[in-house]
Write a protein that holds these residues in place. Structure first.
Motif, short mmCIF file in Angstrom:
data_model
loop_
_atom_site.label_atom_id
_atom_site.label_comp_id
_atom_site.label_asym_id
_atom_site.label_seq_id
_atom_site.Cartn_x
_atom_site.Cartn_y
_atom_site.Cartn_z
N TYR A 1 24.13 8.25 97.52
CA TYR A 1 25.42 7.77 98.03
C TYR A 1 26.55 8.74 97.65
O TYR A 1 27.45 8.40 96.88
N GLU B 1 26.93 -8.37 95.50
CA GLU B 1 26.07 -7.35 94.91
C GLU B 1 26.88 -6.43 93.98
O GLU B 1 26.42 -6.05 92.91
N TRP C 1 21.46 7.44 92.53
CA TRP C 1 22.61 7.08 93.37
C TRP C 1 23.51 8.27 93.68
O TRP C 1 24.16 8.30 94.72
N ARG D 1 27.61 -7.71 100.23
CA ARG D 1 28.15 -6.47 99.66
C ARG D 1 29.06 -6.77 98.47
O ARG D 1 29.07 -6.05 97.46
N LEU E 1 30.24 7.72 97.68
CA LEU E 1 30.72 6.72 96.71
C LEU E 1 30.47 7.15 95.26
O LEU E 1 30.92 6.47 94.34
N TYR F 1 28.68 -2.78 89.95
CA TYR F 1 27.48 -2.17 90.50
C TYR F 1 27.82 -1.32 91.72
O TYR F 1 27.51 -1.67 92.86
N ARG F 2 28.52 -0.22 91.46
CA ARG F 2 28.88 0.73 92.51
C ARG F 2 28.56 2.14 92.03
O ARG F 2 28.61 2.42 90.81
N PRO F 3 28.28 3.06 92.94
CA PRO F 3 27.84 4.40 92.53
C PRO F 3 28.84 5.19 91.69
O PRO F 3 28.45 6.13 90.99
N HIS G 1 21.79 5.52 87.61
CA HIS G 1 20.43 5.03 87.85
C HIS G 1 20.11 5.05 89.35
O HIS G 1 21.01 5.17 90.19
#
Lengths: 174, 159
Positions: B124, B96, B120, B93, B127, B107-109, B117
């Motif tokens: 999610y 990533e 998301w 986690r 987030l 790389y988080r929502p 993209h």
């Protein structure tokens, strides 16, 4: 410590508690007794001060309400006010259940460490950082710095969590 | 009357909000520099060996909060993107979230590019960014990721 418009010295105290959705900052006069913190949180949380306990974050026992709050000691510490002295916590994971008592001032992180550790579900250290706690039956991971007392309203003193694997967003939609 | 643009006013309000100040007071994060629209914040971390550290993040805040922040993991010494081999270590986690990908943002929502993209926003929602979020929302997520090694250590010590 700051001078207010009223000309008296005040100090800022970080608090969580019963009826509060998240951590808040309150201001009390310098030299106040700890009971002033209880009174301020009780107003915010909508409950009577009688019978309420004051804790310091992650401490198991309440503190004496007659003591004078010292700014240097209180600064940076998060306090917690709740009418429950202990909360019966149970955690579910893969069809199993464990239970333990915590003070309302225990952080979610502390419960998570216990649940993932050797006296809990013995989660593989490789995946332990991905584990989170959600309220039982829900899927939203709870903030690890939150005190468990915010999820319990007196006279209830029980709280159930699910140990879940945290979301790892990737390019493909779920 | 303020000469600040609406986005600048919104950032200024966030930086003095109780949620933001509480994070600083608890030692979770600290403001390093700010000249709108660029804000650099350091977030506390726990490495896999248990040592404490910190990582820097560069927020680009044009049209905040209607537009999500563009957030990059930053090298404060070189004032550039942090080299891949210096990025946080830990679980899948963590790696990533801070991997090198097309837009080089976190790389988080909630990030502007990442959130735009892979559908998301709907995949999610807990987030994803929206205009009611604040900077502390992002910082709490970063702090949670960067200190997640604590749980591994608890599990390992107990095992």
């Amino acid at each position: 410590m700051q001078n207010t418009e009223q000309g008296r010295n005040e100090m800022e105290i970080l608090v969580e508690g019963e009826g509060l959705a998240e951590i808040e900052a309150i201001r009390i006069p310098v030299g106040s007794a700890a009971s002033e913190i209880v009174a301020a949180v009780a107003v915010k949380g909508g409950f009577p001060v009688e019978g309420a306990f004051l804790f310091v974050e992650d401490c198991d026992e309440p503190i004496d309400l007659a003591i004078v709050v010292v700014n240097e000691e209180a600064s940076g510490k998060v306090h917690h006010v709740h009418r429950a002295r202990k909360i019966e916590v149970e955690v579910f994971y893969q069809g199993r259940r464990i239970e333990k008592q915590f003070a309302p001032s225990a952080r979610i992180q502390r419960v998570l460490d216990w649940a993932a550790g050797s006296t809990g579900f013995r989660i593989d250290p490789a995946i332990a950082p991905e584990m989170e706690l959600a309220l039982h039956g829900q899927t939203k991971a709870l903030p690890k710095s939150a005190h468990i007392g915010r999820y319990v309203r007196h006279p209830h003193c029980e709280l159930a969590f699910d140990l879940i694997r945290g979301i790892v967003p990737n390019g493909a939609a779920r | 009357m303020s000469n600040l643009c609406p986005a600048e006013q919104a950032v200024a309000a966030d930086l003095v909000s109780a949620r933001f100040r509480i994070g600083m007071k608890r030692g979770y994060w600290r403001e390093v520099s700010y000249a709108f629209p660029i804000l650099v914040i350091s977030v506390a971390a726990v490495e896999p060996d248990g040592n404490s550290s910190e990582y820097f993040f560069r927020f680009e805040l044009t049209e905040f909060p209607g537009t999500a922040p563009d957030v990059r993991i930053w090298d404060s010494e070189t004032d550039a993107l942090l080299a891949f081999d210096k990025r946080p270590k830990g679980s899948h986690r963590v790696t990533e979230a801070f991997k090198s990908w097309g837009n080089e943002t976190v790389y988080r929502p909630w990030d502007r590019a990442a959130g735009a993209h892979g559908n998301w926003t709907t995949s999610y929602p807990d987030l994803a960014w929206n205009a009611r979020r604040d900077l502390a929302f992002i910082l709490e997520d970063l702090y949670g990721l960067l200190t997640s090694n604590v749980t591994a250590r608890s599990s390992r010590q107990a095992a």
